[in-house]
Design a protein around this motif. Structure first.
Motif, PDB file in Angstrom:
ATOM      1  N   UNK A 161       0.816  -1.201   0.000  1.00 39.05           N
ATOM      2  CA  UNK A 161       0.000   0.000   0.000  1.00 39.05           C
ATOM      3  C   UNK A 161       0.851   1.252   0.000  1.00 39.05           C
ATOM      4  N   UNK A 175      -0.728   7.455   5.918  1.00 43.99           N
ATOM      5  CA  UNK A 175      -1.374   6.451   6.750  1.00 43.99           C
ATOM      6  C   UNK A 175      -0.356   5.474   7.330  1.00 43.99           C
ATOM      7  N   UNK A 210       0.252   2.173   7.394  1.00 47.36           N
ATOM      8  CA  UNK A 210       0.001   0.841   6.843  1.00 47.36           C
ATOM      9  C   UNK A 210       1.056  -0.116   7.400  1.00 47.36           C
ATOM     10  N   UNK A 211       0.892  -1.381   7.088  1.00 45.48           N
ATOM     11  CA  UNK A 211       1.822  -2.396   7.575  1.00 45.48           C
ATOM     12  C   UNK A 211       3.272  -2.017   7.281  1.00 45.48           C
ATOM     13  N   UNK A 225      -4.751   7.896   9.547  1.00 47.85           N
ATOM     14  CA  UNK A 225      -5.128   6.781  10.395  1.00 47.85           C
ATOM     15  C   UNK A 225      -4.232   5.576  10.253  1.00 47.85           C
ATOM     16  N   UNK A 226      -4.776   4.419  10.571  1.00 46.08           N
ATOM     17  CA  UNK A 226      -3.996   3.179  10.565  1.00 46.08           C
ATOM     18  C   UNK A 226      -4.838   2.101   9.888  1.00 46.08           C
ATOM     19  N   UNK A 227      -4.174   1.160   9.247  1.00 45.02           N
ATOM     20  CA  UNK A 227      -4.887   0.006   8.694  1.00 45.02           C
ATOM     21  C   UNK A 227      -4.773  -1.164   9.671  1.00 45.02           C
ATOM     22  N   UNK A 228      -5.591  -2.184   9.429  1.00 42.10           N
ATOM     23  CA  UNK A 228      -5.630  -3.319  10.353  1.00 42.10           C
ATOM     24  C   UNK A 228      -4.265  -3.996  10.472  1.00 42.10           C
ATOM     25  N   UNK A 229      -3.556  -4.125   9.357  1.00 39.19           N
ATOM     26  CA  UNK A 229      -2.272  -4.818   9.434  1.00 39.19           C
ATOM     27  C   UNK A 229      -1.208  -3.941  10.083  1.00 39.19           C
ATOM     28  N   UNK A 273      -1.871  -1.912  12.426  1.00 37.12           N
ATOM     29  CA  UNK A 273      -2.240  -2.014  13.830  1.00 37.12           C
ATOM     30  C   UNK A 273      -1.724  -3.309  14.446  1.00 37.12           C
ATOM     31  N   UNK A 274      -1.896  -4.403  13.712  1.00 37.88           N
ATOM     32  CA  UNK A 274      -1.458  -5.708  14.221  1.00 37.88           C
ATOM     33  C   UNK A 274       0.061  -5.732  14.434  1.00 37.88           C
TER      34      UNK A 274
END
Lengths: 285, 285
Positions: free
Chosen positions: A126, A225, A227-228, A247-251, A253-254
Protein backbone atom coordinates in the motif's frame (compact mmCIF):
# COMPACT_ATOMS: atom_id res chain seq x y z
CA UNK A 1 52.05 2.73 26.38
CA UNK A 2 48.79 1.50 25.10
CA UNK A 3 46.07 0.60 27.54
CA UNK A 4 44.29 -2.61 26.78
CA UNK A 5 40.82 -1.26 27.50
CA UNK A 6 41.15 1.68 25.14
CA UNK A 7 40.19 0.57 21.72
CA UNK A 8 41.23 2.68 18.78
CA UNK A 9 38.38 2.34 16.38
CA UNK A 10 39.36 3.79 13.04
CA UNK A 11 36.97 6.57 12.12
CA UNK A 12 34.52 5.18 9.63
CA UNK A 13 34.69 6.58 6.15
CA UNK A 14 31.23 7.86 5.29
CA UNK A 15 29.89 7.34 1.77
CA UNK A 16 30.52 10.32 -0.49
CA UNK A 17 27.18 11.78 -1.53
CA UNK A 18 26.56 14.39 -4.18
CA UNK A 19 24.03 17.10 -3.39
CA UNK A 20 22.01 17.10 -6.59
CA UNK A 21 19.48 19.90 -6.75
CA UNK A 22 16.45 20.32 -8.93
CA UNK A 23 13.38 22.54 -8.69
CA UNK A 24 10.75 21.07 -6.36
CA UNK A 25 7.77 22.81 -7.88
CA UNK A 26 6.69 24.20 -11.21
CA UNK A 27 3.97 26.60 -12.22
CA UNK A 28 1.17 25.50 -14.48
CA UNK A 29 -1.76 27.31 -16.03
CA UNK A 30 -5.16 25.97 -15.04
CA UNK A 31 -8.80 26.89 -15.37
CA UNK A 32 -10.85 27.25 -12.21
CA UNK A 33 -14.49 26.23 -11.79
CA UNK A 34 -15.65 29.52 -13.29
CA UNK A 35 -13.58 28.89 -16.40
CA UNK A 36 -11.04 31.57 -15.45
CA UNK A 37 -7.31 31.13 -15.98
CA UNK A 38 -5.10 30.79 -12.91
CA UNK A 39 -1.51 29.86 -12.17
CA UNK A 40 -0.83 27.09 -9.68
CA UNK A 41 2.28 25.40 -8.32
CA UNK A 42 2.49 21.64 -8.61
CA UNK A 43 5.18 19.39 -7.18
CA UNK A 44 7.90 17.90 -9.36
CA UNK A 45 7.91 14.16 -9.96
CA UNK A 46 11.03 12.67 -11.46
CA UNK A 47 12.14 9.24 -12.54
CA UNK A 48 15.36 8.32 -10.76
CA UNK A 49 17.02 5.14 -11.97
CA UNK A 50 19.30 3.48 -9.47
CA UNK A 51 22.44 1.73 -10.70
CA UNK A 52 24.50 -0.29 -8.24
CA UNK A 53 28.02 -0.83 -9.52
CA UNK A 54 26.73 -0.06 -13.03
CA UNK A 55 23.90 -2.63 -12.87
CA UNK A 56 20.43 -1.12 -13.20
CA UNK A 57 18.37 -1.96 -10.14
CA UNK A 58 15.11 -0.03 -10.34
CA UNK A 59 13.45 3.28 -11.13
CA UNK A 60 11.89 5.34 -8.36
CA UNK A 61 9.54 8.26 -8.86
CA UNK A 62 10.53 11.08 -6.55
CA UNK A 63 10.13 14.77 -5.80
CA UNK A 64 13.90 15.03 -5.78
CA UNK A 65 14.58 16.70 -2.44
CA UNK A 66 17.40 14.47 -1.22
CA UNK A 67 17.90 11.78 -3.83
CA UNK A 68 21.20 10.52 -2.39
CA UNK A 69 19.73 9.95 1.08
CA UNK A 70 16.64 8.40 -0.50
CA UNK A 71 18.75 5.84 -2.34
CA UNK A 72 20.90 5.15 0.72
CA UNK A 73 17.87 4.70 2.98
CA UNK A 74 16.11 2.56 0.40
CA UNK A 75 19.12 0.24 0.14
CA UNK A 76 19.12 -0.03 3.91
CA UNK A 77 15.38 -0.53 4.38
CA UNK A 78 15.37 -3.22 1.69
CA UNK A 79 18.28 -4.78 3.57
CA UNK A 80 20.37 -4.72 0.42
CA UNK A 81 23.14 -2.98 2.36
CA UNK A 82 23.82 -3.96 5.96
CA UNK A 83 26.84 -1.78 6.77
CA UNK A 84 27.31 1.84 5.81
CA UNK A 85 30.94 1.16 4.94
CA UNK A 86 29.81 -1.04 2.08
CA UNK A 87 28.77 2.09 0.19
CA UNK A 88 31.63 4.12 -1.29
CA UNK A 89 29.59 6.83 -2.98
CA UNK A 90 26.19 7.79 -4.38
CA UNK A 91 26.29 10.15 -7.32
CA UNK A 92 23.05 11.64 -8.59
CA UNK A 93 22.73 13.43 -11.92
CA UNK A 94 19.37 14.96 -12.87
CA UNK A 95 20.27 15.63 -16.52
CA UNK A 96 20.11 12.16 -17.99
CA UNK A 97 17.00 12.32 -20.13
CA UNK A 98 14.84 14.68 -22.10
CA UNK A 99 12.24 14.79 -19.33
CA UNK A 100 14.65 15.50 -16.50
CA UNK A 101 15.14 11.86 -15.64
CA UNK A 102 17.89 11.22 -13.16
CA UNK A 103 20.41 8.54 -12.48
CA UNK A 104 21.82 7.53 -9.12
CA UNK A 105 25.11 5.67 -9.40
CA UNK A 106 25.90 3.68 -6.27
CA UNK A 107 29.46 2.45 -5.94
CA UNK A 108 29.97 -0.29 -3.37
CA UNK A 109 33.08 -1.75 -1.87
CA UNK A 110 32.34 -5.36 -2.69
CA UNK A 111 29.03 -5.55 -4.50
CA UNK A 112 25.65 -6.29 -2.98
CA UNK A 113 25.35 -9.75 -1.53
CA UNK A 114 22.44 -11.96 -2.45
CA UNK A 115 21.03 -9.26 -4.68
CA UNK A 116 19.22 -11.72 -6.91
CA UNK A 117 17.76 -13.69 -4.02
CA UNK A 118 16.63 -10.56 -2.19
CA UNK A 119 14.94 -9.03 -5.20
CA UNK A 120 13.33 -12.25 -6.38
CA UNK A 121 10.15 -12.18 -4.29
CA UNK A 122 8.13 -9.07 -4.72
CA UNK A 123 5.39 -7.65 -2.59
CA UNK A 124 3.31 -4.83 -3.97
CA UNK A 125 2.18 -2.89 -0.99
CA UNK A 126 0.00 0.00 0.00
CA UNK A 127 3.04 2.21 0.05
CA UNK A 128 3.23 5.46 -1.83
CA UNK A 129 6.39 5.78 -3.80
CA UNK A 130 8.37 3.04 -2.23
CA UNK A 131 5.79 0.37 -2.53
CA UNK A 132 7.93 -2.64 -3.31
CA UNK A 133 9.04 -4.63 -0.36
CA UNK A 134 11.29 -7.43 -1.21
CA UNK A 135 10.69 -10.80 0.35
CA UNK A 136 12.09 -11.47 3.73
CA UNK A 137 10.90 -8.20 5.20
CA UNK A 138 8.20 -9.99 7.14
CA UNK A 139 10.76 -12.56 8.29
CA UNK A 140 12.95 -9.72 9.50
CA UNK A 141 10.30 -8.67 12.01
CA UNK A 142 11.34 -11.49 14.28
CA UNK A 143 14.69 -9.81 14.72
CA UNK A 144 13.27 -6.40 15.66
CA UNK A 145 13.77 -5.41 19.31
CA UNK A 146 12.67 -1.94 20.29
CA UNK A 147 13.95 -0.13 23.35
CA UNK A 148 11.42 -0.90 26.07
CA UNK A 149 12.14 2.39 27.81
CA UNK A 150 11.40 4.58 24.80
CA UNK A 151 8.63 7.01 25.69
CA UNK A 152 7.11 10.29 24.61
CA UNK A 153 5.52 12.88 26.86
CA UNK A 154 2.15 14.22 25.76
CA UNK A 155 3.48 17.77 26.01
CA UNK A 156 6.31 16.81 23.65
CA UNK A 157 3.81 15.25 21.25
CA UNK A 158 1.86 18.50 21.20
CA UNK A 159 5.11 20.42 20.65
CA UNK A 160 5.96 18.09 17.79
CA UNK A 161 2.57 18.67 16.16
CA UNK A 162 3.04 22.40 16.53
CA UNK A 163 6.47 22.18 14.85
CA UNK A 164 4.92 20.25 11.97
CA UNK A 165 2.23 22.89 11.60
CA UNK A 166 4.80 25.69 11.41
CA UNK A 167 7.11 23.94 8.95
CA UNK A 168 7.45 25.58 5.54
CA UNK A 169 6.52 22.91 3.04
CA UNK A 170 6.14 22.08 -0.60
CA UNK A 171 2.75 20.71 0.46
CA UNK A 172 1.62 24.17 1.50
CA UNK A 173 2.73 25.71 -1.80
CA UNK A 174 1.95 22.90 -4.23
CA UNK A 175 0.05 20.09 -2.50
CA UNK A 176 0.22 16.44 -3.51
CA UNK A 177 3.27 15.40 -1.52
CA UNK A 178 3.75 13.52 1.71
CA UNK A 179 5.89 14.80 4.54
CA UNK A 180 7.93 12.84 7.03
CA UNK A 181 9.94 14.11 9.97
CA UNK A 182 12.24 12.80 12.64
CA UNK A 183 11.90 14.24 16.13
CA UNK A 184 13.66 13.93 19.43
CA UNK A 185 10.94 14.84 21.87
CA UNK A 186 9.48 18.07 20.47
CA UNK A 187 12.72 18.92 18.59
CA UNK A 188 12.62 18.58 14.82
CA UNK A 189 15.81 16.90 13.60
CA UNK A 190 15.07 16.33 9.92
CA UNK A 191 12.14 16.97 7.64
CA UNK A 192 11.60 15.72 4.11
CA UNK A 193 8.79 15.60 1.58
CA UNK A 194 8.30 13.37 -1.41
CA UNK A 195 5.62 12.32 -3.85
CA UNK A 196 5.49 9.04 -1.97
CA UNK A 197 5.48 8.65 1.79
CA UNK A 198 7.77 5.64 1.53
CA UNK A 199 10.37 7.69 -0.26
CA UNK A 200 10.15 10.16 2.60
CA UNK A 201 10.70 7.54 5.30
CA UNK A 202 13.55 5.97 3.32
CA UNK A 203 15.20 9.38 3.05
CA UNK A 204 14.97 9.75 6.82
CA UNK A 205 16.54 6.31 7.22
CA UNK A 206 19.41 7.43 4.97
CA UNK A 207 19.85 10.62 6.96
CA UNK A 208 19.88 8.77 10.29
CA UNK A 209 22.45 6.36 8.97
CA UNK A 210 24.77 9.11 7.78
CA UNK A 211 24.43 10.88 11.15
CA UNK A 212 25.13 7.69 13.05
CA UNK A 213 22.07 8.41 15.16
CA UNK A 214 20.75 5.96 17.68
CA UNK A 215 17.03 5.73 17.20
CA UNK A 216 15.91 5.14 20.78
CA UNK A 217 13.67 8.02 21.84
CA UNK A 218 13.35 9.24 18.30
CA UNK A 219 9.83 9.82 17.01
CA UNK A 220 8.82 9.48 13.40
CA UNK A 221 6.08 11.74 12.07
CA UNK A 222 4.34 11.10 8.75
CA UNK A 223 1.45 12.73 6.96
CA UNK A 224 0.65 9.33 5.43
CA UNK A 225 -1.37 6.45 6.75
CA UNK A 226 0.15 3.89 9.07
CA UNK A 227 0.00 0.84 6.84
CA UNK A 228 1.82 -2.40 7.57
CA UNK A 229 4.88 -1.32 5.66
CA UNK A 230 5.15 2.08 7.33
CA UNK A 231 5.07 0.54 10.80
CA UNK A 232 7.57 -2.14 9.76
CA UNK A 233 9.99 0.39 8.32
CA UNK A 234 9.84 2.51 11.46
CA UNK A 235 10.44 -0.54 13.65
CA UNK A 236 13.34 -1.67 11.48
CA UNK A 237 14.86 1.77 12.00
CA UNK A 238 14.52 1.21 15.74
CA UNK A 239 11.89 3.93 16.14
CA UNK A 240 9.35 3.00 18.82
CA UNK A 241 6.89 5.90 18.40
CA UNK A 242 5.22 6.83 15.12
CA UNK A 243 2.81 9.69 14.68
CA UNK A 244 0.52 10.21 11.71
CA UNK A 245 -1.83 12.94 10.63
CA UNK A 246 -3.83 10.11 9.07
CA UNK A 247 -5.13 6.78 10.39
CA UNK A 248 -4.00 3.18 10.56
CA UNK A 249 -4.89 0.01 8.69
CA UNK A 250 -5.63 -3.32 10.35
CA UNK A 251 -2.27 -4.82 9.43
CA UNK A 252 -0.39 -1.71 10.53
CA UNK A 253 -2.24 -2.01 13.83
CA UNK A 254 -1.46 -5.71 14.22
CA UNK A 255 2.25 -5.22 13.55
CA UNK A 256 2.45 -2.19 15.83
CA UNK A 257 0.90 -4.21 18.66
CA UNK A 258 3.17 -7.17 18.01
CA UNK A 259 6.36 -5.10 17.97
CA UNK A 260 5.37 -2.67 20.69
CA UNK A 261 5.40 0.34 18.39
CA UNK A 262 3.36 3.17 19.86
CA UNK A 263 1.22 4.17 16.88
CA UNK A 264 -0.48 7.54 17.23
CA UNK A 265 -2.85 8.66 14.51
CA UNK A 266 -5.31 11.38 13.49
CA UNK A 267 -2.83 13.73 15.07
CA UNK A 268 -3.57 17.35 14.23
CA UNK A 269 -3.09 20.32 16.53
CA UNK A 270 -4.01 19.03 19.99
CA UNK A 271 -6.05 16.00 18.96
CA UNK A 272 -4.86 12.42 18.44
CA UNK A 273 -5.61 8.78 19.21
CA UNK A 274 -3.20 6.14 20.47
CA UNK A 275 -3.66 2.83 18.67
CA UNK A 276 -1.02 0.67 20.34
CA UNK A 277 1.65 0.50 23.05
CA UNK A 278 -0.10 3.31 24.92
CA UNK A 279 2.32 2.79 27.81
CA UNK A 280 4.92 4.67 25.77
CA UNK A 281 2.88 7.89 25.83
CA UNK A 282 3.09 9.71 29.14
CA UNK A 283 -0.08 11.60 29.99
CA UNK A 284 1.24 14.02 32.61
CA UNK A 285 -0.98 15.66 35.19
CA UNK B 1 -28.95 -17.66 -46.51
CA UNK B 2 -26.11 -15.99 -44.81
CA UNK B 3 -25.32 -12.40 -45.60
CA UNK B 4 -21.66 -11.65 -46.04
CA UNK B 5 -21.74 -8.48 -43.95
CA UNK B 6 -23.33 -10.16 -40.96
CA UNK B 7 -20.61 -11.66 -38.86
CA UNK B 8 -21.52 -14.22 -36.27
CA UNK B 9 -19.18 -13.58 -33.42
CA UNK B 10 -19.37 -16.43 -30.94
CA UNK B 11 -20.35 -15.12 -27.51
CA UNK B 12 -17.21 -14.79 -25.48
CA UNK B 13 -16.86 -16.96 -22.43
CA UNK B 14 -16.19 -14.68 -19.47
CA UNK B 15 -13.68 -15.72 -16.83
CA UNK B 16 -15.31 -17.43 -13.85
CA UNK B 17 -14.73 -15.31 -10.77
CA UNK B 18 -15.39 -16.26 -7.18
CA UNK B 19 -16.97 -13.64 -4.95
CA UNK B 20 -14.76 -13.90 -1.89
CA UNK B 21 -15.98 -11.83 1.03
CA UNK B 22 -14.18 -10.67 4.12
CA UNK B 23 -14.91 -7.95 6.69
CA UNK B 24 -13.78 -4.52 5.47
CA UNK B 25 -13.35 -2.95 8.87
CA UNK B 26 -12.57 -3.99 12.40
CA UNK B 27 -13.00 -2.28 15.73
CA UNK B 28 -10.02 -1.40 17.87
CA UNK B 29 -9.65 0.12 21.31
CA UNK B 30 -7.73 3.38 21.41
CA UNK B 31 -6.94 6.17 23.84
CA UNK B 32 -7.90 9.70 22.88
CA UNK B 33 -5.89 12.84 23.66
CA UNK B 34 -7.43 13.03 27.13
CA UNK B 35 -6.29 9.49 27.90
CA UNK B 36 -9.84 8.12 27.68
CA UNK B 37 -10.65 4.79 26.08
CA UNK B 38 -12.61 4.80 22.82
CA UNK B 39 -13.56 2.29 20.16
CA UNK B 40 -12.72 3.10 16.54
CA UNK B 41 -13.17 1.32 13.23
CA UNK B 42 -10.09 0.82 11.09
CA UNK B 43 -9.93 -0.61 7.57
CA UNK B 44 -8.79 -4.15 6.90
CA UNK B 45 -5.50 -4.69 5.08
CA UNK B 46 -4.81 -8.16 3.77
CA UNK B 47 -1.97 -9.84 1.96
CA UNK B 48 -3.25 -11.42 -1.25
CA UNK B 49 -0.78 -13.61 -3.07
CA UNK B 50 -1.43 -14.05 -6.78
CA UNK B 51 -0.65 -17.37 -8.42
CA UNK B 52 -0.92 -17.65 -12.19
CA UNK B 53 -1.23 -21.28 -13.28
CA UNK B 54 0.22 -22.27 -9.90
CA UNK B 55 3.28 -20.02 -10.23
CA UNK B 56 3.55 -17.37 -7.52
CA UNK B 57 3.62 -13.93 -9.11
CA UNK B 58 3.38 -11.36 -6.34
CA UNK B 59 1.71 -10.34 -3.10
CA UNK B 60 -0.62 -7.35 -3.02
CA UNK B 61 -1.86 -5.62 0.12
CA UNK B 62 -5.56 -4.92 -0.21
CA UNK B 63 -8.72 -3.98 1.66
CA UNK B 64 -10.37 -6.99 0.07
CA UNK B 65 -13.50 -5.49 -1.48
CA UNK B 66 -13.33 -7.14 -4.90
CA UNK B 67 -10.15 -9.21 -4.98
CA UNK B 68 -11.05 -11.06 -8.19
CA UNK B 69 -11.61 -7.84 -10.16
CA UNK B 70 -8.48 -6.38 -8.61
CA UNK B 71 -6.37 -9.26 -9.87
CA UNK B 72 -8.02 -9.21 -13.29
CA UNK B 73 -7.54 -5.47 -13.68
CA UNK B 74 -3.98 -5.68 -12.43
CA UNK B 75 -3.14 -8.35 -14.98
CA UNK B 76 -4.62 -6.13 -17.66
CA UNK B 77 -3.02 -2.87 -16.56
CA UNK B 78 0.35 -4.57 -16.34
CA UNK B 79 -0.33 -5.88 -19.85
CA UNK B 80 0.27 -9.41 -18.68
CA UNK B 81 -3.07 -10.42 -20.21
CA UNK B 82 -4.16 -8.86 -23.50
CA UNK B 83 -7.44 -10.72 -24.13
CA UNK B 84 -10.10 -11.50 -21.57
CA UNK B 85 -10.54 -14.98 -23.06
CA UNK B 86 -7.02 -15.84 -21.93
CA UNK B 87 -8.30 -16.00 -18.34
CA UNK B 88 -10.34 -19.09 -17.48
CA UNK B 89 -10.99 -18.33 -13.82
CA UNK B 90 -9.84 -16.37 -10.78
CA UNK B 91 -10.45 -18.09 -7.45
CA UNK B 92 -9.84 -16.17 -4.25
CA UNK B 93 -9.65 -17.80 -0.84
CA UNK B 94 -9.18 -15.61 2.24
CA UNK B 95 -8.42 -18.47 4.64
CA UNK B 96 -4.89 -19.37 3.64
CA UNK B 97 -2.87 -18.15 6.58
CA UNK B 98 -3.05 -17.46 10.27
CA UNK B 99 -3.41 -13.72 9.71
CA UNK B 100 -6.17 -13.95 7.11
CA UNK B 101 -3.81 -13.98 4.17
CA UNK B 102 -5.46 -14.74 0.89
CA UNK B 103 -4.56 -16.49 -2.29
CA UNK B 104 -5.82 -15.67 -5.77
CA UNK B 105 -5.43 -18.56 -8.18
CA UNK B 106 -5.55 -17.43 -11.79
CA UNK B 107 -6.06 -20.16 -14.37
CA UNK B 108 -5.21 -19.17 -17.93
CA UNK B 109 -5.89 -20.84 -21.23
CA UNK B 110 -2.32 -20.90 -22.47
CA UNK B 111 -0.11 -19.32 -19.85
CA UNK B 112 1.08 -15.72 -19.77
CA UNK B 113 3.34 -14.81 -22.62
CA UNK B 114 6.65 -13.13 -21.97
CA UNK B 115 6.00 -13.17 -18.24
CA UNK B 116 9.67 -13.15 -17.38
CA UNK B 117 10.52 -10.38 -19.79
CA UNK B 118 7.59 -8.24 -18.66
CA UNK B 119 8.35 -8.59 -14.98
CA UNK B 120 12.10 -8.14 -15.35
CA UNK B 121 12.28 -4.34 -15.27
CA UNK B 122 10.75 -2.83 -12.19
CA UNK B 123 9.65 0.70 -11.52
CA UNK B 124 8.80 1.68 -8.00
CA UNK B 125 6.29 4.45 -8.34
CA UNK B 126 4.35 6.92 -6.30
CA UNK B 127 1.39 4.62 -6.35
CA UNK B 128 -0.42 3.51 -3.26
CA UNK B 129 -1.00 -0.17 -3.20
CA UNK B 130 -0.24 -0.99 -6.76
CA UNK B 131 3.06 0.75 -6.95
CA UNK B 132 5.01 -1.55 -9.20
CA UNK B 133 4.83 -0.84 -12.86
CA UNK B 134 6.60 -3.28 -14.99
CA UNK B 135 8.82 -2.00 -17.75
CA UNK B 136 7.30 -1.14 -21.05
CA UNK B 137 4.47 0.87 -19.55
CA UNK B 138 6.08 4.08 -20.69
CA UNK B 139 6.63 2.58 -24.14
CA UNK B 140 2.96 1.68 -24.25
CA UNK B 141 2.01 5.35 -24.11
CA UNK B 142 2.84 5.72 -27.79
CA UNK B 143 -0.01 3.36 -28.59
CA UNK B 144 -2.62 5.24 -26.57
CA UNK B 145 -5.26 7.03 -28.66
CA UNK B 146 -8.10 8.65 -26.75
CA UNK B 147 -11.44 9.53 -28.31
CA UNK B 148 -11.09 13.14 -29.40
CA UNK B 149 -14.81 13.73 -28.95
CA UNK B 150 -14.91 12.62 -25.31
CA UNK B 151 -16.23 15.50 -23.22
CA UNK B 152 -17.80 16.24 -19.86
CA UNK B 153 -20.32 18.96 -19.11
CA UNK B 154 -19.61 21.08 -16.05
CA UNK B 155 -23.11 20.32 -14.73
CA UNK B 156 -22.32 16.58 -15.01
CA UNK B 157 -19.03 17.11 -13.20
CA UNK B 158 -20.88 18.79 -10.34
CA UNK B 159 -23.42 15.95 -10.33
CA UNK B 160 -20.55 13.47 -10.19
CA UNK B 161 -18.99 15.27 -7.22
CA UNK B 162 -22.35 15.27 -5.47
CA UNK B 163 -22.72 11.52 -6.03
CA UNK B 164 -19.25 10.98 -4.55
CA UNK B 165 -20.20 13.05 -1.52
CA UNK B 166 -23.34 11.00 -0.92
CA UNK B 167 -21.68 7.60 -1.38
CA UNK B 168 -21.57 5.37 1.72
CA UNK B 169 -17.93 4.53 2.22
CA UNK B 170 -15.47 2.64 4.34
CA UNK B 171 -13.56 5.92 4.38
CA UNK B 172 -16.39 7.61 6.26
CA UNK B 173 -16.55 4.83 8.84
CA UNK B 174 -12.88 3.89 9.15
CA UNK B 175 -10.68 6.35 7.20
CA UNK B 176 -7.34 5.43 5.64
CA UNK B 177 -8.59 4.09 2.31
CA UNK B 178 -8.71 5.53 -1.18
CA UNK B 179 -11.85 5.53 -3.28
CA UNK B 180 -12.16 5.29 -7.02
CA UNK B 181 -15.30 5.47 -9.14
CA UNK B 182 -16.33 5.14 -12.76
CA UNK B 183 -18.95 7.54 -14.07
CA UNK B 184 -20.85 8.08 -17.26
CA UNK B 185 -21.69 11.74 -17.10
CA UNK B 186 -23.09 12.21 -13.58
CA UNK B 187 -24.14 8.56 -13.32
CA UNK B 188 -22.12 6.38 -10.96
CA UNK B 189 -21.42 3.01 -12.60
CA UNK B 190 -19.02 1.40 -10.15
CA UNK B 191 -17.37 2.44 -6.90
CA UNK B 192 -14.55 0.73 -5.05
CA UNK B 193 -12.24 1.48 -2.16
CA UNK B 194 -8.90 0.02 -1.25
CA UNK B 195 -5.92 0.68 0.98
CA UNK B 196 -4.09 1.75 -2.16
CA UNK B 197 -5.47 3.95 -4.88
CA UNK B 198 -3.81 1.83 -7.55
CA UNK B 199 -5.63 -1.22 -6.32
CA UNK B 200 -8.83 0.76 -6.66
CA UNK B 201 -8.16 1.80 -10.25
CA UNK B 202 -7.08 -1.74 -11.18
CA UNK B 203 -10.33 -3.07 -9.74
CA UNK B 204 -12.25 -0.63 -11.92
CA UNK B 205 -10.27 -1.81 -14.94
CA UNK B 206 -11.22 -5.39 -14.10
CA UNK B 207 -14.88 -4.45 -13.74
CA UNK B 208 -14.91 -2.56 -17.07
CA UNK B 209 -13.34 -5.52 -18.78
CA UNK B 210 -15.90 -7.97 -17.43
CA UNK B 211 -18.72 -5.62 -18.45
CA UNK B 212 -17.29 -5.20 -21.94
CA UNK B 213 -17.68 -1.44 -21.51
CA UNK B 214 -16.35 0.99 -24.03
CA UNK B 215 -14.52 3.67 -22.15
CA UNK B 216 -15.25 6.67 -24.36
CA UNK B 217 -17.20 9.25 -22.35
CA UNK B 218 -16.45 7.44 -19.12
CA UNK B 219 -15.01 9.52 -16.31
CA UNK B 220 -12.70 8.18 -13.65
CA UNK B 221 -12.88 9.71 -10.18
CA UNK B 222 -10.20 9.12 -7.56
CA UNK B 223 -9.59 10.45 -4.09
CA UNK B 224 -5.86 10.04 -4.71
CA UNK B 225 -3.36 12.32 -6.37
CA UNK B 226 -2.94 12.35 -10.12
CA UNK B 227 0.58 11.02 -10.38
CA UNK B 228 2.18 9.84 -13.61
CA UNK B 229 1.01 6.30 -13.09
CA UNK B 230 -2.58 7.21 -12.31
CA UNK B 231 -2.89 9.27 -15.50
CA UNK B 232 -1.20 6.52 -17.52
CA UNK B 233 -3.50 3.83 -16.19
CA UNK B 234 -6.59 5.92 -16.94
CA UNK B 235 -5.35 6.58 -20.48
CA UNK B 236 -4.55 2.92 -21.03
CA UNK B 237 -8.13 2.16 -20.04
CA UNK B 238 -9.26 4.62 -22.71
CA UNK B 239 -10.64 7.09 -20.15
CA UNK B 240 -10.15 10.68 -21.32
CA UNK B 241 -11.36 12.54 -18.23
CA UNK B 242 -9.98 11.98 -14.73
CA UNK B 243 -11.18 13.80 -11.63
CA UNK B 244 -9.37 13.89 -8.31
CA UNK B 245 -10.18 15.27 -4.90
CA UNK B 246 -6.45 15.84 -4.63
CA UNK B 247 -3.87 17.52 -6.89
CA UNK B 248 -1.47 16.54 -9.65
CA UNK B 249 2.26 16.02 -9.87
CA UNK B 250 4.47 17.45 -12.60
CA UNK B 251 4.83 14.14 -14.41
CA UNK B 252 1.12 13.39 -14.16
CA UNK B 253 0.56 16.83 -15.68
CA UNK B 254 3.07 16.27 -18.49
CA UNK B 255 1.56 12.91 -19.46
CA UNK B 256 -1.99 14.23 -19.27
CA UNK B 257 -1.07 17.06 -21.64
CA UNK B 258 0.76 14.71 -24.00
CA UNK B 259 -2.09 12.21 -24.20
CA UNK B 260 -4.93 14.73 -24.13
CA UNK B 261 -6.30 13.48 -20.83
CA UNK B 262 -8.49 16.11 -19.20
CA UNK B 263 -7.12 16.12 -15.64
CA UNK B 264 -9.35 17.84 -13.11
CA UNK B 265 -8.13 18.19 -9.55
CA UNK B 266 -8.91 19.69 -6.15
CA UNK B 267 -12.47 18.73 -6.95
CA UNK B 268 -14.72 19.01 -3.90
CA UNK B 269 -18.34 20.12 -3.91
CA UNK B 270 -18.53 22.84 -6.56
CA UNK B 271 -14.84 23.72 -6.72
CA UNK B 272 -12.17 22.29 -9.04
CA UNK B 273 -9.30 23.19 -11.35
CA UNK B 274 -8.66 21.87 -14.86
CA UNK B 275 -5.01 21.05 -15.40
CA UNK B 276 -5.03 19.81 -19.00
CA UNK B 277 -7.14 19.26 -22.12
CA UNK B 278 -9.59 21.90 -20.90
CA UNK B 279 -11.39 21.64 -24.24
CA UNK B 280 -12.98 18.43 -22.97
CA UNK B 281 -14.82 20.25 -20.17
CA UNK B 282 -17.89 22.13 -21.38
CA UNK B 283 -18.60 25.26 -19.38
CA UNK B 284 -22.24 25.86 -20.29
CA UNK B 285 -23.95 29.23 -19.97
Amino acid sequence: MRRANLRYKPRMTLPRLTNAQAPLTQEVSVLNERGEGETLSIPAERALTVYVDKTELLTVMTLGTSPELLVLGWLRNQRLVEQLEEVVSITVDWDCGEHGEGAAAVATRGGLRDLEAKTAKKTVTTGCGQGSVYGGLMDALDGVRLDEAAQLKKSDLLGLLDAVRRQETTYKSAGSVHGCALFEGPKLLFFVEDVGRHNAIDTIAGWMWMQGLASANKVLYTTGRLTSEMVMKAAQMGVAVVVSRSGITAMGHEIAQKLGVCAIGRAINSRFVVYSAANRLKFEA
